[in-house]
Design an enzyme around this catalytic site. Structure first.
Site, mmCIF file in Angstrom:
data_model
loop_
_atom_site.group_PDB
_atom_site.id
_atom_site.type_symbol
_atom_site.label_atom_id
_atom_site.label_comp_id
_atom_site.label_asym_id
_atom_site.label_seq_id
_atom_site.Cartn_x
_atom_site.Cartn_y
_atom_site.Cartn_z
ATOM 1 C CB SER A 138 -0.778 0.150 1.195
ATOM 2 O OG SER A 138 -1.382 1.103 1.391
ATOM 3 C CE1 TYR A 159 -3.073 -1.526 5.684
ATOM 4 C CE2 TYR A 159 -2.205 0.526 4.840
ATOM 5 C CZ TYR A 159 -3.016 -0.706 4.542
ATOM 6 O OH TYR A 159 -3.193 -1.016 3.331
#
Length: 331
Positions: free
Chosen positions: A165, A191
């Site tokens: 990501s 994350y």
């Protein structure tokens, strides 16, 4: 030509002919995957499901491991050459059982697509005490890849595709406190750390595995609408981030910038199948192209150099073996 991507030495676009709006149908055109075996984690929802559909249409047999088998069966109904198996990435024993069942079949594994992931979750820990985003987004896929290594070698031309990501820019990897034992937990930091780990693993794995004709790629799918990734997000989070109004409605300009699911899955499919990547590996891709290095921490896009650092990639490999109890000998 340089043979490895440490420090981002290979992070240069190669004129793929595609762009951010390209779809899976465009990317797979002319690609024949008959006789190929693929595994796609998280393959029953979102961009994972689109990836499964696309690989199947190109002729591949696709194995989809899932925690909720009934849900997966409904979502995968009607797709040819799909095999559904049980797997809970939060349970190391389940990862081992899934991998062992595949190995017993004696088949080679041509494509391993480590797609599943979680985001925006509160602080949770698995049975080992590991923070959940690190455990599921990274450590489980490190374990799965290690356990399936012999099948990847057997394919004599396999690819491992890791879905990362642009959120890797939220955090470098914290080797001193990866599980938030001593520092305050912030979900986006967790994350970001997990996705930086994915980048570093893909880099190091490619360098170790390429002599066995196994290559690795890592990618950012982009901001994609209509996935389940935000299912655990607090109700007011998107408003705080400036993505929605006070009532929770996504702002029009934000909605307009989101990719469709076929656009979001296009880079995964490209990394898995493009002949342009036959002699390249360990690269970070986005928008169906090899991404540029981006040293500006205020701008999302491209790949941060710290997530392609040779020293940290090797250090993370050793730590991953220690945390999972797996000796991953790529030989």
């Amino acid at each position: 030509m340089k043979q490895y991507n440490y420090q981002g030495d290979l992070q240069k676009p190669i004129n793929s002919g595609f762009n951010a709006k390209s779809t899976t149908d465009e990317v797979i055109k002319g690609i024949n995957l008959e006789g190929k075996i693929a595994i796609v984690t998280g393959g029953n929802t979102g961009i994972g499901l689109e990836t499964v559909k696309t690989l199947s249409k190109a002729g591949a047999t696709v194995i989809v491991p899932a925690r909720n088998l009934e849900k997966a069966k409904r979502n995968l109904a009607g797709i040819a050459r799909v095999e559904l198996e049980e797997l809970d990435l939060a349970n190391p024993g389940s990862v081992d059982a899934f991998a062992e069942k595949f190995l017993v079949s004696g088949r080679p594994l041509h494509l391993l697509i480590n797609n599943a992931g979680i985001m925006w979750v509160p602080l949770r820990r698995d049975d080992r005490g590991f923070e959940s985003q690190l455990a599921i987004n990274y450590l489980a896929h490190f374990q799965l890849t290690a356990r399936l290594w012999s099948a990847l070698k057997k394919a004599n031309g396999a690819r491992v595709v890791n879905v990362s990501s642009g959120g890797h820019q939220f955090s470098d990897f914290d080797f001193e406190d990866p599980n938030f034992i001593h520092r305050e937990y912030e979900t986006l930091i967790g994350y970001g750390q997990s996705k930086t780990a994915v980048n570093l693993f893909s880099l190091e794995f490619d360098n170790r595995a390429k002599k066995h004709n196994v290559r690795s790629y890592v990618l950012c799918p982009g901001a994609v609408g209509e996935t389940e990734l935000s299912r655990d997000a607090p109700a007011d989070l998107f408003h705080k981030l400036g993505y929605s109004d006070a009532e929770g409605n996504i702002l029009p300009e934000v909605a307009a910038s989101l990719k469709t699911i076929p656009q979001g899955a296009a880079t995964t499919v490209w990394c898995a199948t493009s002949p342009l990547l036959n002699d390249l590996g360990g690269v970070y891709c986005e928008n169906v192209e090899i991404a540029n290095l981006n040293s500006d921490v205020s701008i999302i896009g491209g790949v941060k150099a710290y997530s392609l650092d040779e020293k940290n990639a090797k250090r993370l490999w050793n730590l991953s073996e220690e945390m999972t109890g797996i000796s991953f000998e790529v030989s």
